[in-house]
Design a protein around this motif. Structure first.
Motif, short mmCIF file in Angstrom:
data_model
loop_
_atom_site.label_atom_id
_atom_site.label_comp_id
_atom_site.label_asym_id
_atom_site.label_seq_id
_atom_site.Cartn_x
_atom_site.Cartn_y
_atom_site.Cartn_z
N PRO A 160 6.60 -9.81 11.34
CA PRO A 160 6.90 -10.04 9.92
C PRO A 160 5.66 -10.02 9.03
CG PRO A 160 7.35 -12.02 11.24
CD PRO A 160 7.07 -10.91 12.20
N VAL A 161 4.51 -10.39 9.57
CA VAL A 161 3.29 -10.30 8.77
C VAL A 161 2.86 -8.84 8.64
CG1 VAL A 161 0.85 -10.93 8.63
CG2 VAL A 161 2.54 -12.61 9.43
N ALA A 162 2.95 -8.12 9.75
CA ALA A 162 2.47 -6.74 9.75
C ALA A 162 3.29 -5.86 8.80
CB ALA A 162 2.51 -6.17 11.17
N ILE A 163 4.60 -6.04 8.79
CA ILE A 163 5.42 -5.16 7.94
C ILE A 163 5.13 -5.42 6.46
CG2 ILE A 163 7.47 -6.67 7.85
CD1 ILE A 163 9.19 -4.12 7.95
N ARG A 164 4.82 -6.67 6.15
CA ARG A 164 4.48 -6.98 4.76
C ARG A 164 3.14 -6.35 4.39
NH1 ARG A 164 8.01 -11.06 6.32
NH2 ARG A 164 9.34 -11.80 4.64
N ARG A 165 2.18 -6.59 5.25
CA ARG A 165 0.83 -6.06 5.00
C ARG A 165 0.88 -4.54 4.82
NH1 ARG A 165 -4.05 -8.74 6.11
NH2 ARG A 165 -3.23 -10.25 7.59
N LYS A 166 1.67 -3.88 5.66
CA LYS A 166 1.73 -2.42 5.63
C LYS A 166 2.25 -1.89 4.29
CE LYS A 166 3.88 1.44 8.11
NZ LYS A 166 2.60 2.12 8.36
N ASN A 167 3.17 -2.64 3.68
CA ASN A 167 3.82 -2.13 2.47
C ASN A 167 3.24 -2.64 1.16
OD1 ASN A 167 6.36 -0.40 3.23
ND2 ASN A 167 6.32 -2.09 4.71
N PHE A 168 2.26 -3.55 1.25
CA PHE A 168 1.69 -4.13 0.01
C PHE A 168 1.15 -3.04 -0.91
CE2 PHE A 168 0.34 -8.53 1.81
CZ PHE A 168 1.56 -9.08 1.42
N ILE A 169 1.34 -3.26 -2.19
CA ILE A 169 0.61 -2.49 -3.20
C ILE A 169 -0.87 -2.84 -3.03
CG2 ILE A 169 0.26 -2.20 -5.69
CD1 ILE A 169 3.31 -3.24 -5.85
N ARG A 170 -1.72 -1.81 -3.01
CA ARG A 170 -3.14 -2.04 -2.73
C ARG A 170 -3.90 -2.43 -4.01
NH1 ARG A 170 -2.35 -2.37 2.10
NH2 ARG A 170 -1.23 -0.69 3.10
N PRO A 171 -4.96 -3.21 -3.87
CA PRO A 171 -5.71 -3.67 -5.06
C PRO A 171 -6.12 -2.52 -5.98
CG PRO A 171 -6.49 -4.81 -3.10
CD PRO A 171 -5.51 -3.78 -2.63
N GLU A 172 -6.44 -1.36 -5.40
CA GLU A 172 -6.92 -0.25 -6.24
C GLU A 172 -5.77 0.45 -6.97
OE1 GLU A 172 -7.07 -0.43 -2.98
OE2 GLU A 172 -6.29 1.41 -2.05
N GLN A 173 -4.53 0.09 -6.67
CA GLN A 173 -3.39 0.75 -7.33
C GLN A 173 -2.98 0.09 -8.64
OE1 GLN A 173 -0.88 0.71 -3.64
NE2 GLN A 173 -0.55 2.86 -4.15
N PHE A 174 -3.65 -1.01 -9.02
CA PHE A 174 -3.28 -1.70 -10.27
C PHE A 174 -4.03 -1.09 -11.44
CE2 PHE A 174 -2.44 -4.74 -6.91
CZ PHE A 174 -1.16 -5.14 -7.21
#
Lengths: 172, 809
Positions: free
Chosen positions: B390-404
């Motif tokens: 459950p941690v890995a699937i969240r991490r994988k799909n996060f919007i990345r800091p550089e995408q803001f």
């Protein structure tokens, strides 16, 4: 109109007399007849505990008692926690210091419940015991954590103040 | 607007003790029920015992004869003198202050008594005779949609008040291309803010001037008070609303319209001040703001590696008998419907149904808390079905800091974020790895220990487009949501800050204002007094709600301070014979940069500003005051085809909560091992009060997850009308909560602040559900509804065992 009955109570150290209908609750009596609005009504079913006051040193729900039942007794409300010179009680100070209130509506009941607990347990027990002690007063804002912290901090201050702390027992 | 100071803040970021507290600690809070006006009467309400009934006859004569009764009014009086109550709904869904032809839910107001005191008013209510002709109630929203179902509003011709499907992005492609579809039906029941103080108001009609004063603990009087005037058929200029401290709201007092309108109306009828304060039953049965009541059918399209491709949400929302806020609570959800994840397309079908229940309104989260719970449920189901962590699937799909700044499929922008940073802090704070090991050990011992995690959004600072972008032809497409502040320096040099909406409900508007002004002028916070304007004098304001107040009032305060500082510098420059640019504010003075001995105290400047006109520059008028109205700093219109809803909630907070619990499968009880929360609300103004919000909100979310529910039976009777049945968590139920923060400033707000008032409740239901489900994972229990009561847990465990412990697939 039902005949009124005389009531004499000692509230926050002062003798107060009034004539009230037998059905008048202690809460309404304190709030409206004695002009002490610090006692708050949250449910009027005796569940939320927000109207808690101390009657002869024991916590009671002011919404579940009639004023006539308090005749001859001594009552402490939040207004009576403040020192005659206006200083906050160490419990009030600790609630302020530790952000133990948000909207403030349950605060008078929490303070009085904590006061009663510390009278009985000058050295408080575990956090679980403090939580149990305040379990009869609902707070919707704080999540209780800072209230527990504040009660413990106040106890430390009160006991450090010596064997006769600045406690104004109801009998004073 | 003026730029915030560029140097390191001195007061912003401090855990300053709240300036609001002393009055409350002393029991001098001056809440609405503490206020007594001369000659004031008190009102009580007679409420419907029926969920749905025609009113045949009302006889008030016995009540009117009771000594001490001043007036008895019914729906007919209301119909004769008033317009219906304000509504954001489109279509013929009108609500009268008191029911006229029929009642539409248990607890709807039928008559009101004005009397010498509440005891007599309630006695008189019992003397009112109402003859009802009961109608078949419609309680279940799915039954309400059936052909031939009894109609809540006949004029509407249906109980479906609204239905539409929105598609954002290339949904069909993404959905069809995905490897796997995770499906679930989810149920979020109705609860509400349930502040300890109920809603209340005092109406005071002055027949001499025709001015109606209403004292009320409503949050949004400056924004909406003209609507109340319209209902009362008086000029808005003659309605003066005076804000009164509220003993909690959490949505319950966000634009409350029934109570102030009633108090105002009764005062006009009775010719004297009238107070009406709900008792707890009034509040539970009839307050303006029950929370969401939703049935979801959700599909999350994912690839085998966990990549999220598309999200489909079909939701039926049981709005009850009226639609005061339209479907704004779903607009709110659409602000962050994809959570912190890169989900490129979304389909959202909303069906808003009317039933014979009290109306919905606002509750901390305003519908987004439900979406958070739903999305995090789906992510957990996906992890389980794909065999991912459950941690890995969240991490994988996060919007990345550089995408803001990140544009979500609905069009709303996320301003900034660092979700992995929050996650890592939370994992450390919760000692996640240790608990994973502990879980393995527990399972080997046959114990049911579970870990839940949520990573979810807290949008802040709403723009009002969310109320109407639902409609192609909205009736009232409002786009303003300003906040104002006035900063005054009195002739002695002390500061008075005036706020222009009822900001106080337990939050810290006065402390925030004090910190910002102390920061702006480099003064002692003890020199600041904060006050509230009544509506006739108030500048535009929207009040707290949608985690907007700190951001917005800070903008207003910075703006007003900038204007005032300019004037002060002009006066000081004139007297010190320097240029205004050469001056700086320093510890209560204005001094010449580089020659600190050449200075004037603010008191000296203030006195000259008020008393010595001839010492002032010629073009400077007397006095020392400035105001500023701060509009939403970043909002855009929706596109005409509604494929893009525009920017309406861009200051995006984020949080990760982690909970560890252990369930006793025999009793359904559980114990807490850990609750950790890490939040990112941009720049923190006051860490202590932010933590307070977070802790309290989490406790509320815990109530939603475990205890609280408005239960109506199949006749529409309310079964949870007191605190004996509606269970608010006590100190015994709420665990210790460990808190940490990350600060990712917003590029668009003053000081980089984001709102944070709702975060706790927006995260807690999800994490508690996940932890309990994880604890029972060996049994194959899948949790799809709230509240998770011990009885339900025991039942689900038994059902799972009966299924032969088959893992869910």
């Amino acid at each position: 109109m039902v005949e009124k009955r005389p009531v004499t109570v000692t509230v926050n150290g002062q003798v107060r007399q009034a004539e009230v209908e037998p059905r008048r609750t202690l809460a309404d009596f304190l709030r409206e007849d004695l002009n002490l609005p610090g006692t708050h009504l949250g449910c009027e079913h005796g569940v939320c505990g927000n109207c808690t006051v101390l009657l002869d040193g024991q916590s009671v729900r002011a919404c579940l008692m009639f004023a006539v039942q308090a005749d001859g007794h001594e009552i402490l409300t939040v207004e009576g926690l403040v020192a005659p010179n206006g200083d906050l009680h160490p419990l009030q100070e600790a609630f302020w210091e530790h952000h133990a209130l948000q909207c403030g509506f349950c605060t008078p009941a929490m303070l009085l419940t904590a006061y009663e607990y510390l009278q009985q347990h000058p050295v408080p027990g575990s956090d679980e015991e403090i939580r149990e002690a305040i379990g009869g007063v609902l707070c919707r804002c704080t999540g209780y954590q800072n209230i527990v912290t504040a009660i413990r901090a106040a106890a430390t201050k009160l006991t450090a103040a010596g064997p006769a702390p600045a406690s104004r027992s109801v009998a004073d | 607007m003026a730029e915030p100071a560029t140097t390191r803040p001195k007061w912003i970021g401090q855990s300053m003790k709240r300036v609001e507290d002393p009055r409350f600690l002393r029991g001098k809070g001056r809440y609405i029920d503490d206020i007594r006006l001369p000659n004031m009467a008190v009102a009580a309400i007679l409420r419907s015992p029926h969920a749905h009934a025609r009113i045949v006859r009302i006889d008030t004569s016995a009540a009117e004869r009771l000594p001490g009764v001043y007036a008895v009014v019914t729906g007919q009086d209301v119909r004769a003198r008033m317009a219906p109550l304000p509504t954001f709904a489109v279509g013929p869904i009108y609500q009268d202050l008191l029911a006229v032809e029929k009642v539409r839910h248990v607890g709807e107001a039928v008559a009101a008594v004005v009397a010498e005191n509440r005891y007599i008013a309630e006695d008189a209510c019992e003397l009112i005779e109402v003859e009802y002709e009961p109608l078949p109630p419609v309680v279940d929203p799915f039954a309400a949609m059936e052909p031939g179902a009894p109609l809540v509003h006949e004029a509407l011709g249906s109980n479906v008040a609204y239905q539409r499907t929105f598609t954002f992005g290339d949904f069909d492609r993404d959905f069809n291309e995905a490897d796997h579809i995770v499906r679930a039906k989810l149920r979020w029941p109705r609860s509400s803010g349930m502040p300890m103080e109920t809603n209340g108001a005092i109406g005071d009609y002055d027949e001499g001037t025709g001015i109606l004063t209403i004292y009320a603990n409503s949050m949004n009087f400056t924004y909406f008070q003209w609507l109340i005037a319209t209902s009362l058929k008086i000029p808005a200029s003659k309605l003066r609303v005076v804000p009164i401290n509220a003993g909690g709201s959490f949505g319950s007092k966000f634009f409350m319209h029934k109570v102030p309108t009633l108090a105002g109306f009764l005062s006009m009828v009775a010719g004297r001040p009238v107070k009406f304060v709900e008792d707890r039953i009034d509040h539970i049965l009839n307050n303006d703001h029950c929370g969401s009541d939703r049935y979801y059918d959700v599909a999350l399209a994912v690839d085998r590696d966990g990549t999220m491709r598309a999200l489909q949400i079909k939701v039926v929302d049981d709005y009850g008998a009226y639609l005061q806020f339209g479907t704004g609570t779903h607009g709110n959800a659409l602000a962050q419907v994809v959570g912190p994840y890169r989900i490129p397309s979304v389909q959202y079908e909303l069906t808003a149904v009317l039933t014979n229940k009290n109306q919905q309104g606002a509750y901390r989260g305003f519908g987004s808390e439900v979406n958070n719970w739903v999305l995090e449920r789906m992510v957990d189901f996906a992890a389980r079905e794909l065999g991912l962590d459950p941690v890995a699937i969240r991490r994988k799909n996060f919007i990345r800091p550089e995408q803001f700044p990140y544009r979500t499929p609905t069009g709303n922008i996320y301003d900034s974020g660092n979700y992995e940073g929050v996650l890592d802090k939370a994992l450390a704070l919760a000692e996640y790895d240790r608990w994973v090991a502990e879980r393995e050990r527990a399972r080997q011992e046959g114990r049911y220990l579970g870990i839940g995690i949520v990573t979810a959004q807290e949008r802040s600072v709403f723009s009002s487009t969310e109320f109407w972008f639902w409609f192609d032809q909205p009736g009232f497409p409002v786009t303003s949501s300003p906040e104002s502040a006035t900063v005054t320096i009195d002739p002695t040099g002390k500061f008075i800050v005036t706020l222009h909406s009822l900001a106080f409900w337990g939050n810290s508007p006065e402390t925030v204002a004090t910190q910002v002004v102390a920061e702006q002028f480099d003064i002692d916070p003890a020199d600041v007094v904060v006050t509230y304007a009544a509506s006739q004098r108030a500048l535009p304001g929207t009040g707290p709600g949608g985690s907007r107040f700190t951001v917005m009032v800070t903008g207003a305060l910075v703006g007003a301070s900038g204007r005032l500082k300019e004037k002060i510098k002009k006066i000081a420059a004139h007297r010190l014979e320097v240029s205004p640019e050469d001056l700086e504010f320093h510890q209560g003075s204005v001094r010449v940069k580089g020659s600190p001995e050449r200075a004037l105290t603010l008191s000296e400047i203030a006195l000259s500003a008020y008393m010595f006109k001839l010492d002032l520059p010629e073009d400077v008028e007397s006095g020392l005051e400035a105001s500023y109205t701060f509009d939403h700093p970043y909002t855009t219109l929706p596109s005409p085809d509604r494929k893009d809803l525009g920017v309406f909630y861009p200051f995006m907070g984020h949080a990760c909560h982690i909970a560890v619990v252990e369930v006793d499968p025999e009793t359904g009880q559980f114990t807490w091992h850990k609750y950790a929360a890490v939040a990112d609300a941009g720049t923190v103004v006051n860490p202590m009060t932010l933590d307070g919000h977070l802790t309290g909100g989490t406790a509320q979310g815990l109530g939603t997850a475990l205890y609280e529910e408005y239960v109506y039976d199949d006749r529409g009777q309310m079964l949870t009308a007191s605190f004996m049945d509606y269970l608010v968590p006590t100190a015994m139920e709420v665990p210790r909560i460990d808190i940490d923060h990350q600060e990712t400033p917003s590029p668009y707000t003053p000081y980089g602040i984001k709102g944070a008032g709702e975060g706790g409740r927006m995260m807690a239901p999800g994490v508690i559900t996940a932890a309990l489900e994880d604890a029972l994972a060996p049994l194959g229990v899948r949790i799809t509804e709230l509240p998770i009561t011990p009885a339900k847990l025991v039942r689900w465990i038994a059902e799972a065992k009966a299924r032969g412990q088959a893992p869910t697939a």
